[in-house]
Design an enzyme around this catalytic site. Structure first.
Site, short mmCIF file in Angstrom:
data_model
loop_
_atom_site.label_atom_id
_atom_site.label_comp_id
_atom_site.label_asym_id
_atom_site.label_seq_id
_atom_site.Cartn_x
_atom_site.Cartn_y
_atom_site.Cartn_z
CG HIS A 161 -2.14 -0.96 0.87
ND1 HIS A 161 -2.16 -2.25 1.31
CD2 HIS A 161 -3.24 -0.80 0.10
CE1 HIS A 161 -3.26 -2.84 0.86
NE2 HIS A 161 -3.92 -1.98 0.12
CD GLU A 183 -9.31 -8.26 -1.36
OE1 GLU A 183 -8.35 -7.64 -1.81
OE2 GLU A 183 -10.08 -7.79 -0.50
CG ASP A 223 -4.85 -8.54 -0.73
OD1 ASP A 223 -3.75 -8.67 -0.18
OD2 ASP A 223 -5.59 -7.58 -0.54
CB CYS A 232 -10.22 -2.49 -8.17
SG CYS A 232 -10.45 -3.62 -6.79
C1 PEP Z 1 -6.33 -5.82 -4.18
O1 PEP Z 1 -6.06 -6.59 -3.25
O2 PEP Z 1 -6.08 -6.07 -5.38
C2 PEP Z 1 -6.97 -4.53 -3.90
C3 PEP Z 1 -7.38 -3.76 -4.87
O3 PEP Z 1 -7.07 -4.14 -2.61
P1 PEP Z 1 -5.83 -3.59 -1.77
O4 PEP Z 1 -4.68 -3.33 -2.71
O5 PEP Z 1 -6.28 -2.35 -1.10
O6 PEP Z 1 -5.55 -4.70 -0.82
MG MG Z 2 -6.89 -6.25 -1.32
#
Ligand code: PEP
Ligand code: MG
Length: 590
Positions: free
Chosen positions: A202, A444, A468, A515
């Site tokens: 992140h 995910e 994830d 996403c």
């Molecule tokens: C993901 O896991 O792809 C996602 C979009 O959520 P995050 O990156 O916030 O875990």
């Molecule tokens: Mg995620």
């Protein structure tokens, strides 16, 4: 610690985390103090003493392993002399005063181990600071370095020291948490480089959102740089140059100009649709972390918000935001985007995102622990407050709600029941909300992908979170530079799972989007389109580049390519196939 300073130009390679080229002075975070850590005093019971001691022993083992790794790396890449510094650190780690006294204090005073360790470290520093012997005084910084490392391993989180920092510097740090990164735009940071980290952590995602060039996973950058050194970050290639020569600076200034020109060219695509050569329409949405990003979202031509990561509203503060505060943030985003759709994700704390007022750090495997929807289901009131704020923000009817980390049907049913309770509550109080609000699940976790056909009957849409999904499918921690080479979006197992999800959504006639960062990976776009994915959500800045690829692609050819890719036995083979196809798109500048 004495810096392994080398005034000659030196190039280090790491992981390209956020694009852009920047030349600036460095600022090394946490060079000395260990009091930068936010250490809370907590009393423990008699029965918790062994648990605390075990945590301490684990932190010592982790610290020892890190030091041994660094020692080997430095002796391989520099020389034995510099590697000896780590020998000294390893000896400090065996110091009976440090270890025995901390354990003794935990046992006798029944306080948490980080608190007691910090006291012992302070005591040792006081003794050393009073010494007249220059050599011994110098050892103090070594003790502080080891203490820092131990505390960092105990806390599982690092708090950075921002005081005294000038504007427009490149931050050099062992690690930066997502919350550290979140405050960078306010601090006017030019870029950052870290020893650890991965492309889909992140921290890296945040850097891309804030358009701050960054390279992570450099392993020894904090050993190589002192505050004030000039650095060049090439965030596109994952390169950092320390003390660059004049000729190198000139070369990178030219590169900066070239990048600027290319961006201008791409911005011409802003108002054009993401449509393939054979008229297959793809929708490109944006991922955001802050309401303040909407201008950038619209500027880059996003058609909606595919993922609003709400947890950043909870960071860098002392307590939970109130319902009204959340409502204001959500309403702002929804109103600015209307009539374009906005997908708000409920809280996804845990994993690599912690907040100090919710005590969930200290797990052995935070990514597998109390994270996201699991945390919400154990803090129902907090969860309900968030659902209420989201529902109240939905009156413009362009809002969708999405739940992260769903692992199975029972969890999804539980979550929906809570949502219904909150809806009923609002109805009773005659508070308006969108009665037809769409509800979705993030896919995910491999278990969710495997039963996508079951989950599809319970929701209006899926959003595939590949960051994830890849981590959990391949058992590769997303923020860990040591195993980053295994983190592979094109692994056949990942492709098969994605295909399962898209097919299940098709069968049950629900929407499906992606996403995760894979949606903005130029080498994955053709395959994803070929699988039938019509909605991709990504960091706003990358939308024009992905749009350019889509507009140069034929949907029919993408389908044939995907068919071939799904029959290949290794990522390497898929990568080769895809790279050839991308090359054939010709003149794409990729
Ligand atoms: C993901 O896991 O792809 C996602 C979009 O959520 P995050 O990156 O916030 O875990
Ligand atoms: Mg995620």
């Amino acid at each position: 610690m004495e810096k392994l300073k080398n005034l000659k130009e030196k190039t280090l390679r790491g992981i390209a985390a956020s694009a852009g080229v920047i030349i600036a002075k460095s600022y090394v975070l946490n060079e000395k103090a260990f009091n930068v850590f936010n250490i809370k005093k907590k009393s423990i019971s008699e029965s918790e003493v062994p648990v605390e001691i075990e945590r301490f022993n684990n932190a010592i083992t982790a610290t020892r392993n890190q030091l041994l790794n660094l020692q080997q790396k430095i002796s391989r890449e520099m020389d034995e002399k510099h590697a000896h510094i780590f020998q000294a650190h390893l000896l400090i780690l065996e110091d009976p005063m440090l270890i025995k006294e901390t354990i003794q204090k935990v046992t006798e005073e029944k306080m948490n181990v980080e608190y007691e360790l910090n006291l012992v470290l302070e005591k040792i520093s006081n003794v050393f600071e009073k010494m007249n012997d220059g050599y011994l005084k110098e050892r103090l910084s070594d003790i502080k370095d080891v203490g820092n490392r131990l505390l960092r391993n105990l806390l599982g989180e690092k708090h950075a020291s921002w005081e005294n920092m000038e504007k427009d510097v490149i931050i050099v740090a062992y690690d930066l948490s997502p919350s550290d990164t979140a405050i960078m735009h306010k601090e006017k940071v030019a870029g950052f480089v870290t020893d650890v980290g991965g492309k889909t952590s992140h921290t890296a995602i945040m850097a891309r959102s804030l358009e701050i060039p960054a390279v992570v996973g450099l392993e020894i950058i904090t050993q190589e740089v002192s505050s004030g050194d000039i650095l060049i970050i090439d965030g596109n290639e994952g390169i950092v140059i320390i003390n660059p020569k004049a000729a190198t600076i000139k070369k990178y200034k030219q590169l900066q100009e070239k990048i600027e020109k290319a961006e201008k060219e791409l911005s011409k695509l802003k108002n054009l649709p993401a449509v393939t050569l054979d008229n297959y329409r793809i929708h490109l949405h944006a991922n955001i972390e802050f309401p303040g990003e909407i201008d950038s979202v619209l500027e880059h031509g996003a058609e909606g918000i595919g993922l609003y990561r709400t947890e950043f509203l909870f960071m860098n503060r002392e307590q939970f935001p109130s319902e009204e505060e959340r409502l204001e943030a959500f309403r702002g985003v929804v109103a600015k985007m209307a009539p374009r759709p906005v997908t708000i994700r409920t809280l996804d704390l845990g994993g690599d995102k912690f907040i100090s007022y919710l005590n969930i750090s200290g797990e052995m495997n935070p990514y597998l622990g109390l994270r996201a929807i699991r945390l919400c289901l154990q803090n129902i009131e907090m969860f309900k407050t968030q659902l209420k704020a989201i529902l109240r923000a939905s009156i413009l009817k362009n809002l969708r709600i999405m739940f992260p980390m769903i692992s199975g049907l029972d969890e999804l049913i539980k979550v929906k029941a809570i949502l219904n309770e909150v809806k009923n509550d609002l109805r009773k109080k005659r508070i308006p909300f969108d009665e037809n609000i769409k509800v979705g699940a993030m896919i995910e976790i491999p278990s969710a992908a495997m039963i996508a056909d079951i989950l599809a009957r319970e929701v209006d849409f899926f959003s595939i979170g590949t960051n994830d999904l890849i981590q959990y499918t391949l058992a590769v921690e997303r923020a860990n530079e040591k195993v980053a080479y295994l983190y592979d979006p094109l692994h056949p197992a990942v492709l098969r799972l994605i295909k399962l999800v898209i097919d299940a959504a098709g069968k049950y006639n629900i929407d499906v989007s992606m996403c995760g960062e894979m949606a903005s990976d130029p080498s994955a776009v053709m395959i994803l389109t070929g699988m039938g994915l019509k909605e991709l959500s990504m960091s706003p800045v990358i939308i024009p580049e992905i749009k350019k690829i889509i507009r140069a692609t034929s949907f029919k050819e993408a389908g044939t390519l995907t068919e071939k890719a799904l029959h290949l036995v290794s990522s390497e083979k898929v990568e080769k196939l895809v790279n050839n196809a991308v090359k054939e798109l010709g003149n794409m500048g990729i």
